[in-house]
Write an enzyme that holds these catalytic residues in place. Sequence first.
Site, mmCIF file in Angstrom:
data_model
loop_
_atom_site.group_PDB
_atom_site.id
_atom_site.type_symbol
_atom_site.label_atom_id
_atom_site.label_comp_id
_atom_site.label_asym_id
_atom_site.label_seq_id
_atom_site.Cartn_x
_atom_site.Cartn_y
_atom_site.Cartn_z
ATOM 1 N N HIS A 184 25.398 14.757 57.998
ATOM 2 C CA HIS A 184 24.582 15.563 58.902
ATOM 3 C C HIS A 184 25.478 16.571 59.602
ATOM 4 O O HIS A 184 26.557 16.228 60.079
ATOM 5 C CB HIS A 184 23.906 14.664 59.945
ATOM 6 C CG HIS A 184 23.110 15.442 60.953
ATOM 7 N ND1 HIS A 184 21.822 15.866 60.708
ATOM 8 C CD2 HIS A 184 23.435 15.901 62.174
ATOM 9 C CE1 HIS A 184 21.382 16.536 61.758
ATOM 10 N NE2 HIS A 184 22.340 16.586 62.661
ATOM 11 N N ASP A 210 10.948 10.828 67.660
ATOM 12 C CA ASP A 210 11.923 11.903 67.828
ATOM 13 C C ASP A 210 11.229 13.260 67.806
ATOM 14 O O ASP A 210 11.533 14.141 68.615
ATOM 15 C CB ASP A 210 12.996 11.848 66.732
ATOM 16 C CG ASP A 210 13.890 13.077 66.803
ATOM 17 O OD1 ASP A 210 14.506 13.278 67.867
ATOM 18 O OD2 ASP A 210 13.945 13.857 65.844
HETATM 19 N N1 URA Z 1 19.391 18.282 66.441
HETATM 20 C C1 URA Z 1 18.592 17.189 66.486
HETATM 21 O O1 URA Z 1 18.216 16.647 65.448
HETATM 22 N N2 URA Z 1 18.217 16.709 67.680
HETATM 23 C C2 URA Z 1 18.611 17.261 68.843
HETATM 24 O O2 URA Z 1 18.243 16.761 69.879
HETATM 25 C C3 URA Z 1 19.424 18.401 68.788
HETATM 26 C C4 URA Z 1 19.811 18.889 67.569
#
Ligand code: URA
Length: 440
Positions: A82, A161
């Site tokens: 990532h 999320d």
């Molecule tokens: N990228 C993400 O996936 N989440 C965040 O909070 C900030 C950047």
Amino acid sequence: MRAYDIIKHKRDGKALAPESIRAFLNGYLAGEVPDYQMAALLMAVFFRGLTPDELNAWTDCMLRSGTVLDLSDIPGAKIDKHSTGGVGDKISLPLAALVASCGVKVPMISGRGLGHTGGTLDKLESIPGFETDLSIDRFRKQLADIGVSMIGQTSSLAPLDRRLYALRDVIAAVESLPLIASSIMSKKLAAGIDGLVLDVKVGSGAFMKNVDEARALAETMVAIGARMNKRVVAVLTDMNQPLGRAVGNSLEVEESLAVLNGEGPDDVVELTMVLGAQMLVLGGIAASTAEARPLLREAIERGRACATFETMVLAQGGDPAVVRDPRRLPRAAQRDEITAARAGYLQSIDTEQVGIAAMQLGAGRTRVDSPIDPAVGLTVQARLGEQIEKGQTLVVMHSNPGSNKDKARALLQDAFRVGPEPPPPAPLILEVVAPQGARE
Ligand code: URA
């Protein structure tokens, strides 16, 4: 504890019990806690932070808010990468295929570009026909058969999320270390991986503008991984200039294909090797990064990495002929050069502005639902520290009739600073943060 008491507790700087965090977040997910109370708690976290135990409970709750993939029936270690986001960051494309061709399974779940940073899905979709919204069954089958599958975030993985991110975005609570760390780690861990290599970008084109902030984020994410028994390593890398030369979707695919063919700009090749070596170590294929590098080089030299990418393109509905003939990728109609107004050394690049210029041409999005043009973008012709002649081309704009060329030109003219002295050398790889160095 009532939602009100939980907010007050955090507002006053007291640590929350894991069960209070779970009750609040699950209550929000179930529609029992309203947006305004969730927003208040997020803002309290923004100011007060989270202890490691709180962060663990918070991340765990987000990760379990939807489906948690179980890939354990697929043989081999499942390792993902990532990046916290940069300009010209196309590394996932050559990296995933390269690492898979060395025997590590790469279940890569990626995002779209937003603002000045690009997104892997947009780049892949510039390959005619390439599909990124595969079903989980197809994703799993492809992972088992080919060793790599690159898809978009599905609505079933870590749905909390998505909701929290949208709320943070409108209440100015995005730039919070524990909230960023839990957001990234929950989505990644929900995908059933065994390990993760994090590329934490630092500099003018990154979220984190200085090394201390980036290190703190890296250590926090590595610690979350360790607490969840996952192998996680972070590499802090420079983002004070675009990575490689290409910025924009099909231009970046072309540059990625060059890397898979043993060519490509030095920084893109080196970062692919550095992150790939970490992935081979986490995946148990090599005992050290020094042992991993020759394996990666051999996979490129023997054509295995490129063949794996081609097989993936075919499996995901894309035109595989693009791999041997990148001229089949969408091309922009016009090219315009931005030249240096004076002689000297290239002292700095406002990399975020370069990313915004590419967005103005149509390569990126101002809003999550804005359309993009896969053909447009930039090719950067000068590197930091390079001696520059007056009138030398610094960057080429690739545009189509819908592109906002005037805005892009103004941003680019401002972004490249040429001065009398060369800047201090800037290494590409700044630090590696491994579990034992993680903050508890
Ligand atoms: N990228 C993400 O996936 N989440 C965040 O909070 C900030 C950047």
